[in-house]
Design an enzyme around this catalytic site. Structure first.
Site, PDB file in Angstrom:
ATOM      1  N   ASP A 127      -6.603  -6.660   4.079  1.00  0.00           N
ATOM      2  CA  ASP A 127      -7.790  -5.874   3.350  1.00  0.00           C
ATOM      3  C   ASP A 127      -8.547  -7.318   2.910  1.00  0.00           C
ATOM      4  OD1 ASP A 127      -8.947  -4.324   2.583  1.00  0.00           O
ATOM      5  OD2 ASP A 127      -7.686  -4.550   0.916  1.00  0.00           O
ATOM      6  N   ASP A 175     -12.567  -9.056   4.325  1.00  0.00           N
ATOM      7  CA  ASP A 175     -14.008  -9.051   3.463  1.00  0.00           C
ATOM      8  C   ASP A 175     -14.419 -10.492   3.668  1.00  0.00           C
ATOM      9  OD1 ASP A 175     -13.856  -6.738   2.699  1.00  0.00           O
ATOM     10  OD2 ASP A 175     -13.993  -6.410   0.930  1.00  0.00           O
ATOM     11  N   TYR A 182       0.734  -1.256  -0.142  1.00  0.00           N
ATOM     12  CA  TYR A 182      -0.271  -0.173   0.537  1.00  0.00           C
ATOM     13  C   TYR A 182       0.774   1.383   0.336  1.00  0.00           C
ATOM     14  CZ  TYR A 182      -5.180  -2.298   0.982  1.00  0.00           C
ATOM     15  OH  TYR A 182      -6.218  -2.769   0.710  1.00  0.00           O
ATOM     16  N   LYS A 199       2.724 -15.210   2.196  1.00  0.00           N
ATOM     17  CA  LYS A 199       3.414 -16.025   1.224  1.00  0.00           C
ATOM     18  C   LYS A 199       4.602 -16.200   1.288  1.00  0.00           C
ATOM     19  CE  LYS A 199       1.776 -18.032  -3.155  1.00  0.00           C
ATOM     20  NZ  LYS A 199       0.910 -18.891  -2.896  1.00  0.00           N
ATOM     21  N   ASP A 246      -3.319 -17.678   0.231  1.00  0.00           N
ATOM     22  CA  ASP A 246      -4.337 -18.405  -0.996  1.00  0.00           C
ATOM     23  C   ASP A 246      -4.686 -19.628   0.314  1.00  0.00           C
ATOM     24  OD1 ASP A 246      -1.707 -20.089  -0.550  1.00  0.00           O
ATOM     25  OD2 ASP A 246      -1.791 -20.460  -2.839  1.00  0.00           O
TER      26      ASP A 246
HETATM   27  C1  IPM Z   1     -10.606  -1.173   3.795  1.00  0.00           C
HETATM   28  C2  IPM Z   1     -10.515  -0.528   3.049  1.00  0.00           C
HETATM   29  C3  IPM Z   1      -9.054   0.471   2.272  1.00  0.00           C
HETATM   30  C4  IPM Z   1      -8.257  -0.458   2.937  1.00  0.00           C
HETATM   31  C5  IPM Z   1      -9.744   0.893   1.108  1.00  0.00           C
HETATM   32  C6  IPM Z   1     -10.927   1.872   1.310  1.00  0.00           C
HETATM   33  C7  IPM Z   1      -8.392   1.928   0.388  1.00  0.00           C
HETATM   34  O1  IPM Z   1     -10.718  -1.309   1.696  1.00  0.00           O
HETATM   35  O2  IPM Z   1     -10.307  -0.328   5.052  1.00  0.00           O
HETATM   36  O3  IPM Z   1     -10.304  -2.368   4.207  1.00  0.00           O
HETATM   37  O4  IPM Z   1      -7.689  -1.170   1.279  1.00  0.00           O
HETATM   38  O5  IPM Z   1      -7.227  -0.839   3.152  1.00  0.00           O
HETATM   39 MG    MG Z   2     -10.554  -3.300   3.031  1.00  0.00          MG
END
Ligand code: IPM
Ligand code: MG
Length: 372
Positions: free
Chosen positions: A245, A249, A142, A189, A221
């Site tokens: 990240d 999710d 990032y 990884k 993975d």
């Molecule tokens: C998160 C979001 C952020 C990230 C984005 C909005 C930059 O997806 O906080 O998980 O990737 O960190």
């Molecule tokens: Mg995110």
């Protein structure tokens, strides 16, 4: 306790959900005799529109002058669909994390008993899942050097980590494991990436300071597969920025809605609390956004200041709302039209009357018989 809290509602559904968290914090302040002062500032696409800057200096200064930050969401399709945009809302969030040194992002993932059937995963797989993800937040790909060749045909993003960056979050992850089920899983990884091999080496060394915690390793993975095959095997997951990240999710599917997942981002000096969901622009101003992730982020804020009883009361209110189906449409198949604000009202009422077992709360206009 006296707290000054910066509120950065941001874009899309950010303002709607954040105002429910503020409502709930105000109820807590009243019930427990605290003084919480809220100071608002803009960030993300709304700040670009107003100041041509996703993180105006005024906003950053405010954050640095407060005890904690409550963050909503950022993102706007106007920028998502324009890869050549130079100024983007996400830059505001990334800069905020970096400037405030928020190196550890903590994302709890839990399967609520009342919501087991909301997840597309089988209930016997997810029941009892309780994971705490420790995602490194200010390093890695990032923030590594980015480049685009002059002809626009070659691009690169550098993934770089230093020992210090790994050590500081690893200590937090091991300490957290000591208060939980004494297990840390490092997700990396290391079969391919040099940076991951450094993570393994450093984390293995640190593990010897925590003999009561077991450490294991998973390639990312495989971890992605294990997360939905057998999520109960995890206690604390420790991982670098981008893997965290993605994995978080994915993990949100276990809870039944991404609208439930809260997070805390902490550093040595500052702390910020935000839902993990994005700005969900399609839902903006429709009153359908789930405020629970934001409300649970407020609970994490209280935990941070060791206001555990207060934080637990919020969590109890949330669980009650889930049990009684006082939930937004992402979770609710029983009642129509329970809005973002109604969920907030319910939890506010619960805080004001935790012992009112009739649940005949003044702000809920559903009628007692329909609720129970
Ligand atoms: C998160 C979001 C952020 C990230 C984005 C909005 C930059 O997806 O906080 O998980 O990737 O960190
Ligand atoms: Mg995110």
């Amino acid at each position: 306790m006296k707290l000054k809290i910066a509120v950065l509602p941001g874009d899309g559904i950010g303002p709607e959900v954040t105002s429910q968290a503020v409502k709930v914090l105000k109820a807590i302040a009243q019930e427990f005799d605290h003084s919480f002062q809220f100071k608002y500032a803009s960030v993300g696409a709304v700040a670009i529109d107003e100041f041509n800057d996703p993180l105006p200096k005024k906003t950053l200064d405010l954050c640095k002058s407060t005890d904690a930050i409550l963050f909503g969401a950022i993102g706007d399709p106007r920028f998502d669909n324009n890869p050549s945009a130079k100024i983007r809302p996400e830059q505001g969030l990334l800069k905020l994390r970096k400037e405030l040194g928020l190196f550890a992002n903590i994302r709890p993932v839990k399967a609520y008993d009342n919501l087991l059937d909301k997840s597309p995963l089988k209930r016997q797989i997810i029941k009892g899942t309780d994971i705490s993800i420790y995602r490194e937040l200010t390093g890695g790909i990032y923030f590594g050097e980015k480049s685009l060749s002059e002809d626009g045909n070659t691009a690169s993003d550098l993934c770089e980590y230093s020992r210090m960056e790994i050590e500081r979050i690893a200590h937090l992850a091991f300490k957290a494991a000591q208060t939980r089920k004494n297990k840390v899983t490092l997700v990396d990884k290391a079969n391919v990436l040099e940076s991951s091999r450094l993570w393994r080496r450093v984390v293995t060394e640190i593990a010897s300071d925590y003999p009561d915690v077991s450490l294991d390793f998973l390639f990312v993975d495989n971890a992605a597969m294990q997360m939905i095959l057998n999520p109960k095997q995890f206690d604390v997951i420790l991982t670098e920025n981008m893997f965290g990240d993605i994995i978080s999710d994915e993990a949100s599917v276990i809870g039944g809605s991404i609208g439930l997942l809260a997070s805390a981002s902490v550093g040595n000096k500052y702390a910020m609390f935000e839902p993990i969901h994005g700005s969900y622009p399609q839902a903006k101003n429709l009153g359908i956004a789930n405020p629970i992730a934001s409300i649970l982020s407020a609970a994490m804020l209280l935990d941070h200041f060791e206001l555990f009883e207060e934080a637990d009361l919020i969590r109890e209110g949330v669980e009650k709302s889930l049990k009684l189906n006082i939930t937004t449409p992402d979770l609710n198949t029983k009642y129509n039209h329970i809005s973002t604000a109604k969920v907030g009202d319910f939890i506010e009422d619960f805080i004001n009357n935790p012992h009112d077992t009739n649940m005949n709360f003044s702000n809920i206009h559903l009628g007692q018989s329909t609720i129970i």
